[in-house]
Design an enzyme around this catalytic site. Structure first.
Site, PDB file in Angstrom:
ATOM      1  N   HIS A 239       4.841 -30.527  57.324  1.00 15.16           N
ATOM      2  CA  HIS A 239       4.870 -29.218  56.674  1.00 15.16           C
ATOM      3  C   HIS A 239       6.253 -28.595  56.857  1.00 15.16           C
ATOM      4  CE1 HIS A 239       4.326 -28.290  60.932  1.00 15.16           C
ATOM      5  NE2 HIS A 239       4.803 -27.080  60.673  1.00 15.16           N
ATOM      6  N   HIS A 296       8.579 -31.290  58.835  1.00  8.32           N
ATOM      7  CA  HIS A 296       8.495 -31.855  60.171  1.00  8.32           C
ATOM      8  C   HIS A 296       7.026 -32.017  60.542  1.00  8.32           C
ATOM      9  CE1 HIS A 296       8.747 -27.452  60.424  1.00  8.32           C
ATOM     10  NE2 HIS A 296       7.998 -27.509  61.536  1.00  8.32           N
ATOM     11  N   ARG A 306       1.190 -33.063  75.515  1.00  7.68           N
ATOM     12  CA  ARG A 306       2.385 -32.339  75.066  1.00  7.68           C
ATOM     13  C   ARG A 306       2.001 -30.888  74.866  1.00  7.68           C
ATOM     14  NH1 ARG A 306       5.220 -31.298  69.902  1.00  7.68           N
ATOM     15  NH2 ARG A 306       7.404 -31.027  70.476  1.00  7.68           N
TER      16      ARG A 306
HETATM   17  C1  GA4 Z   1       2.783 -23.851  59.723  1.00  9.91           C
HETATM   18  C2  GA4 Z   1       3.703 -23.066  60.665  1.00  9.91           C
HETATM   19  C3  GA4 Z   1       2.919 -22.178  61.653  1.00  9.91           C
HETATM   20  O1  GA4 Z   1       2.357 -22.990  62.685  1.00  9.91           O
HETATM   21  C4  GA4 Z   1       1.773 -21.407  60.960  1.00  9.91           C
HETATM   22  C5  GA4 Z   1       0.824 -22.428  60.359  1.00  9.91           C
HETATM   23  C6  GA4 Z   1      -0.421 -21.879  59.660  1.00  9.91           C
HETATM   24  C7  GA4 Z   1      -1.637 -21.879  60.593  1.00  9.91           C
HETATM   25  O2  GA4 Z   1      -1.770 -22.762  61.441  1.00  9.91           O
HETATM   26  O3  GA4 Z   1      -2.482 -20.987  60.398  1.00  9.91           O
HETATM   27  C8  GA4 Z   1      -0.605 -22.757  58.398  1.00  9.91           C
HETATM   28  C9  GA4 Z   1       0.713 -23.591  58.266  1.00  9.91           C
HETATM   29  C10 GA4 Z   1       1.671 -22.923  59.213  1.00  9.91           C
HETATM   30  C11 GA4 Z   1       1.263 -23.600  56.818  1.00  9.91           C
HETATM   31  C12 GA4 Z   1       0.165 -23.740  55.726  1.00  9.91           C
HETATM   32  C13 GA4 Z   1      -1.142 -23.026  56.108  1.00  9.91           C
HETATM   33  C14 GA4 Z   1      -0.843 -21.954  57.131  1.00  9.91           C
HETATM   34  C15 GA4 Z   1      -1.826 -23.672  58.373  1.00  9.91           C
HETATM   35  C16 GA4 Z   1      -1.969 -23.973  56.921  1.00  9.91           C
HETATM   36  C17 GA4 Z   1      -2.673 -24.981  56.445  1.00  9.91           C
HETATM   37  C18 GA4 Z   1       1.145 -20.419  61.911  1.00  9.91           C
HETATM   38  C19 GA4 Z   1       2.285 -20.782  59.696  1.00  9.91           C
HETATM   39  O4  GA4 Z   1       2.704 -19.657  59.536  1.00  9.91           O
HETATM   40  O5  GA4 Z   1       2.202 -21.699  58.655  1.00  9.91           O
END
Ligand code: GA4
Length: 364
Positions: A239, A296, A306
């Site tokens: 993502h 990443h 981890r």
């Molecule tokens: C990815 C980056 C951060 O961890 C996060 C994630 C968010 C979540 O876990 O709720 C998201 C992910 C993240 C991107 C797409 C959406 C939202 C899970 C998901 C499937 C907290 C963020 O802001 O975006």
């Protein structure tokens, strides 16, 4: 018996490239040039001599490990992560899964930074541990506990934060927010943007929508499957980060990989003296595509747990995201239309983890 898991690693190319390591104690013009180059080429870099105290890091790390060591029912009292709280395996709301458990916390001033006021000798803890509900509590207290000198006031705050010692979380967030602001100002300088706080101002705002995410990737134990692919599995799938800037550290166990081209993964060596910093989607938009928000992922392994701690610096919901004038020229026309963080966040939560979202916001 072979245990089926949803996401074994397929054969992919691994390339070993060292990420740029930037010494923040070096001369300013030189540092800002190096940061700009790293953000254009990798979207990722490490910083050393970052000024965040080891004590602040160690306290936050031990608090987090203590939380993840609790029995599952206790951790679940801080969940589900909708969007803040404890989550396990499920990521987001659209069916994404990974070998990870996590705690997702809002860092805004109505939560971590004012917790010490809420839980104070004058105001004996108004909650039992785990006493929360998905709607926010309204807490009333006297303002002599606060810096604001006026009549009694009401404050919304997220009681899920009680799962951590508030002062450790608050100090950590303050320190990494300071680091993120310093880096964002160096970026603006390196890009010759005259308003050097154009980026940092967004995450300094009291109502910034920034987050703190604690991730725990437990060692994989379904080990009747001894095939090589079973030893490394997707902890958190590929993502890009939606926000402005991410400041990440791990407990010295590797697992983070970045992808500069499809199907080729670059492992990021763990380094406990450094923070790993990466560009988020909003910064790609604000730099008119000069900086890249790079895909990443994190792998779990069969040997060691981890733990990573990520600060995601975000604007406030109503903030408008657009490039400073210096970054839009006839040779480099505006790539993205102006949007608010609320609009972008809505797109983020509508799509899947690995979906690209910035294209929706391209100018015609
Ligand atoms: C990815 C980056 C951060 O961890 C996060 C994630 C968010 C979540 O876990 O709720 C998201 C992910 C993240 C991107 C797409 C959406 C939202 C899970 C998901 C499937 C907290 C963020 O802001 O975006």
């Amino acid at each position: 018996m072979v245990v089926a898991t949803p996401n074994p690693i397929r054969s992919e190319k691994i390339r070993n490239i060292e990420l740029p390591i930037i010494d923040l104690s070096a001369e300013r013009p030189e540092v800002s040039g190096l940061i700009v180059r790293a953000c254009q080429e990798f979207g990722f870099f490490k910083v050393i001599n970052h000024g965040v105290s080891q004590d602040v890091i160690a306290r936050m790390e031990s608090q987090s490990l203590e939380f993840f060591a609790k029995p599952v029912p206790e951790k679940q009292l801080a969940g589900p992560a909708n969007p803040h709280g404890y989550g396990s395996k499920n990521i987001g709301f659209n069916g994404d899964v990974g070998e990870v458990e996590y705690l997702l916390l809002s860092t805004n001033s109505a939560s971590i930074s004012q917790m010490s006021n809420v839980i104070s000798p004058h105001d004996p803890t108004p909650f039992r541990y785990g006493d929360w509900n998905p709607t926010r509590y309204l807490i009333k207290f006297e303002t002599d506990l606060l810096v604001v000198p006026s009549i009694s006031c009401e404050l919304y705050f997220d009681p899920k934060l009680l799962v951590l010692d508030s002062s450790a979380a608050r100090r950590y967030v303050e320190a990494v927010r300071g680091l993120a602001c310093e880096i964002l100002e160096l970026m603006a300088e390196g890009l010759w943007v005259s308003d050097t706080s154009a980026f940092s101002r967004l995450i300094r705002a009291a109502d910034s929508d920034s987050l703190l995410r604690l991730n725990h990737y437990p060692p994989l134990t379904e080990d009747s499957d001894k095939s090589p692919s079973s030893f490394r599995r997707i902890g958190f799938g590929e993502h890009t980060d939606p926000q402005i800037l991410t400041v990440l550290r791990s407990n010295g166990v590797g697992g983070l990989q970045i992808s500069l081209e499809d199907g080729v993964w670059i492992p990021v060596a763990p380094d406990s003296s450094a923070f790993c910093v990466n560009v988020g989607d909003v910064l790609q938009a604000m730099t008119n595509g000069r900086f890249v928000s790079v895909r990443h992922r994190a792998l779990a392994n069969s040997y060691q747990p981890r733990m990573s701690m990520a600060y995601f610096g975000a604007p406030s919901l109503h903030a408008r995201v657009c490039s400073p004038p210096e970054l839009v020229t006839p040779q480099r026309p505006r790539l993205y239309r102006t949007f608010t963080w609320a609009e972008y966040k809505k797109a983020v939560y509508t799509l899947r983890l690995g979906d690209g979202r910035l294209n929706i916001f391209r100018s015609r």
